[in-house]
Motif scaffolding. Sequence first.
Motif, PDB file in Angstrom:
ATOM      1  N   ASN A 138       0.942  -1.414  -0.182  1.00  0.00           N
ATOM      2  CA  ASN A 138      -0.066   0.084  -0.127  1.00  0.00           C
ATOM      3  C   ASN A 138       1.010   1.245   0.055  1.00  0.00           C
ATOM      4  N   ILE A 139       0.403   2.304  -0.706  1.00  0.00           N
ATOM      5  CA  ILE A 139       1.148   3.706  -0.810  1.00  0.00           C
ATOM      6  C   ILE A 139       0.661   4.127   0.352  1.00  0.00           C
ATOM      7  N   VAL A 140       1.562   5.095   1.085  1.00  0.00           N
ATOM      8  CA  VAL A 140       1.343   5.765   2.298  1.00  0.00           C
ATOM      9  C   VAL A 140       2.024   6.984   2.250  1.00  0.00           C
ATOM     10  N   GLN A 141       1.561   8.169   2.386  1.00  0.00           N
ATOM     11  CA  GLN A 141       2.487   9.495   2.418  1.00  0.00           C
ATOM     12  C   GLN A 141       2.544  10.167   3.785  1.00  0.00           C
ATOM     13  N   PHE A 142       3.560  10.896   3.694  1.00  0.00           N
ATOM     14  CA  PHE A 142       3.923  11.689   5.046  1.00  0.00           C
ATOM     15  C   PHE A 142       4.168  13.193   4.699  1.00  0.00           C
ATOM     16  N   PHE A 143       3.415  14.164   5.320  1.00  0.00           N
ATOM     17  CA  PHE A 143       3.511  15.515   4.794  1.00  0.00           C
ATOM     18  C   PHE A 143       4.259  16.198   5.923  1.00  0.00           C
ATOM     19  N   SER A 144       5.170  17.218   5.369  1.00  0.00           N
ATOM     20  CA  SER A 144       5.687  18.151   6.396  1.00  0.00           C
ATOM     21  C   SER A 144       5.594  19.542   5.989  1.00  0.00           C
ATOM     22  N   LYS A 145       5.268  20.408   6.658  1.00  0.00           N
ATOM     23  CA  LYS A 145       4.917  21.917   6.531  1.00  0.00           C
ATOM     24  C   LYS A 145       6.445  22.492   5.878  1.00  0.00           C
ATOM     25  N   SER A 146       7.528  21.800   6.474  1.00  0.00           N
ATOM     26  CA  SER A 146       8.903  22.367   6.314  1.00  0.00           C
ATOM     27  C   SER A 146       9.811  21.398   5.869  1.00  0.00           C
TER      28      SER A 146
END
Length: 121
Positions: free
Chosen positions: A113-121
């Motif tokens: 499964n594709i999983v993504q992780f976001f960071s504002k910086s």
Amino acid sequence: MTNPAGAVTRLMTVYVPSAGSAEATRFYTDCIGLPLKFADGERWVQFGTGNANFALAGASEYPAGAQGAVAVFEVDDMAAFRARCAAANVTEMGLRDMGDHGQVLTLKDPDGNIVQFFSKS
């Protein structure tokens, strides 16, 4: 117990592939009742769902190899998170720098499964 650097802070978004039709947007706003939060043409349409978001992703926003929904978790420190993943021998599929909008790291879980992780910086 304190969280390690690069800790996941919340489930940010779940999104599904979409052709970007106005009908799909109306389905989620008019039929489902989700408030429209943001739209970037046919690329990305985001709706509010309380403490997380649901979105329709056009072909340019949907990661290669993904099938079905993609969960996006927000992390507080992308560099620390990536270092922890590397130490655990997790293979990155890609890091997308979106300038002022932040960064998105794409990983594949052990089940594919594709999983993504976001960071504002």
